[in-house]
Design a protein around this motif. Structure first.
Motif, short mmCIF file in Angstrom:
data_model
loop_
_atom_site.label_atom_id
_atom_site.label_comp_id
_atom_site.label_asym_id
_atom_site.label_seq_id
_atom_site.Cartn_x
_atom_site.Cartn_y
_atom_site.Cartn_z
N ILE A 1 4.03 5.37 -5.89
CA ILE A 1 4.03 5.28 -7.37
C ILE A 1 2.89 6.11 -7.94
O ILE A 1 3.05 6.86 -8.90
CB ILE A 1 3.91 3.82 -7.85
N GLU A 2 1.69 5.99 -7.33
CA GLU A 2 0.52 6.70 -7.86
C GLU A 2 0.66 8.22 -7.73
O GLU A 2 0.21 8.96 -8.61
CB GLU A 2 -0.76 6.18 -7.20
N GLU B 1 0.84 -1.21 0.00
CA GLU B 1 0.00 0.00 0.00
C GLU B 1 0.87 1.25 0.00
O GLU B 1 0.61 2.20 -0.73
CB GLU B 1 -0.91 0.01 1.23
N ARG C 1 3.45 9.74 -7.92
CA ARG C 1 4.43 10.07 -8.98
C ARG C 1 3.73 10.18 -10.33
O ARG C 1 3.98 11.11 -11.10
CB ARG C 1 5.49 8.95 -9.02
N ILE C 2 2.81 9.24 -10.58
CA ILE C 2 2.05 9.27 -11.84
C ILE C 2 1.20 10.54 -11.91
O ILE C 2 1.16 11.23 -12.93
CB ILE C 2 1.15 8.01 -11.97
N HIS D 1 3.21 13.56 -12.70
CA HIS D 1 3.61 13.55 -14.11
C HIS D 1 2.46 14.00 -15.00
O HIS D 1 2.64 14.74 -15.96
CB HIS D 1 4.09 12.16 -14.49
N ASP D 2 1.22 13.50 -14.66
CA ASP D 2 0.03 13.85 -15.46
C ASP D 2 -0.28 15.34 -15.31
O ASP D 2 -0.78 15.98 -16.19
CB ASP D 2 -1.18 13.02 -15.02
N LYS E 1 4.02 1.48 -1.02
CA LYS E 1 4.74 1.54 -2.29
C LYS E 1 3.83 2.05 -3.40
O LYS E 1 4.21 2.91 -4.20
CB LYS E 1 5.22 0.12 -2.64
N LEU E 2 2.60 1.55 -3.39
CA LEU E 2 1.62 1.92 -4.41
C LEU E 2 1.26 3.40 -4.30
O LEU E 2 1.14 4.09 -5.32
CB LEU E 2 0.37 1.06 -4.23
#
Lengths: 47, 241
Positions: free
Chosen positions: A39-40, A33, A42-43, A46-47, A35-36
């Protein structure tokens, strides 16, 4: 070993296996959870 | 894989486990209390027979878990929906935990009663074969990658593994084995000739073990969905680079 020692070993094995497995599931989920979430976010940045 | 993983990841992880933790814990403690203090001491085997109240429920739960793997695998091969693959993966792992409990408690009970830890009779050998089939299944899941091909291979292996269940169940009827035959559910009757307090304890053991199974399955399914979400997120990061 007497009858009680075998009984204790038998019952303890059930509880140990169940507890270790549940603990492992809980720990893996908590790590994933975290880690996710990293990552999310970070996404999203970026978006 | 990406599209399917994303589709599956959109489902929120089930939170039923939060309710199941106290319920399963209380049921397991009640079953432990009943097996130690409520059920009478068996005349021939003595106190060690109390292992029965966890050994048999664990075996029944193993049947249910691998039955679920069978159904989910069939559904996956038919519909190709990722949720069936998730369910099969989770049920296979939890089923193997209960098969391990059966294979540990059996010999511990067998040693003082039979005088040996293990015999290669029908029931014990077919149970070990089932355990090995599902260890192979879990190894294929872990090391085979996360493609649809592995999911298909695992579905086929899950269906093959299920064939061993009736062999285990009827092994005590088909072959002369050291392992005793059915005690509670004999042909045409349930619990006949078994003392009521023993029957209540075994029912309590089955309910507690089923609740423990439900808790483990819910947590494992949640983990499986998180893992697939993580794979999908990694792939998105790779695409963004």
């Amino acid at each position: 070993m007497n009858s009680f020692s075998f009984l204790f070993a038998g019952l303890a094995s059930v509880w140990i296996v169940a507890f270790v497995y549940l603990w492992r599931l809980h720990r893996q989920s908590a790590r994933l959870e975290q880690k996710l979430a990293a990552i999310e976010s970070r996404i999203d940045r970026h978006d | 894989m990406t599209a399917r993983a994303t589709e599956s990841a959109s489902q929120p992880p089930a939170d039923a486990w939060r309710v199941l933790v106290p319920v399963a814990a209380v049921a397991m403690l009640a079953a432990l209390w009943a097996s130690l203090f409520y059920a009478p001491t068996e005349r021939v085997m003595g106190d060690v027979q109390r292992i029965f109240y966890f050994h048999v429920p664990a075996a029944l739960t193993m049947y249910v878990a691998y039955g679920l793997v069978f159904l989910a695998s069939l559904m996956y091969l038919w519909k190709r929906q990722e949720r069936w693959d998730e369910l099969a993966t989770a049920a296979a792992e939890v089923g193997t935990v209960f098969a391990t409990i059966v294979l540990i408690t059996g010999p511990i009970w067998g040693k003082p009663v039979w005088g040996t830890w293990w015999v290669w009779d029908g029931r014990l050998t077919s149970t070990l074969v089932l355990w090995l089939i599902f260890v192979a299944y879990l190894m294929l899941r872990s090391y085979g990658g996360d493609g649809q091909q592995v999911a298909r291979y695992c579905a086929v292996l899950g269906i093959i593994g299920f064939v061993d269940l009736p062999i285990i169940h009827y092994s005590v009827t088909w072959w002369r084995t050291l392992h005793p035959g059915a005690v509670i559910m004999t042909e045409g009757s349930i619990g006949q000739g078994v003392e009521s307090s023993m029957l209540i304890t075994i029912v309590l053991g089955v309910v507690a073990t089923f609740l423990l199974f439900a808790l483990m399955l819910t947590l494992r399914l949640r983990l499986e969905r998180l893992q697939r979400r993580a794979i999908a997120a990694h792939e998105r990061v790779r695409e963004q680079r």
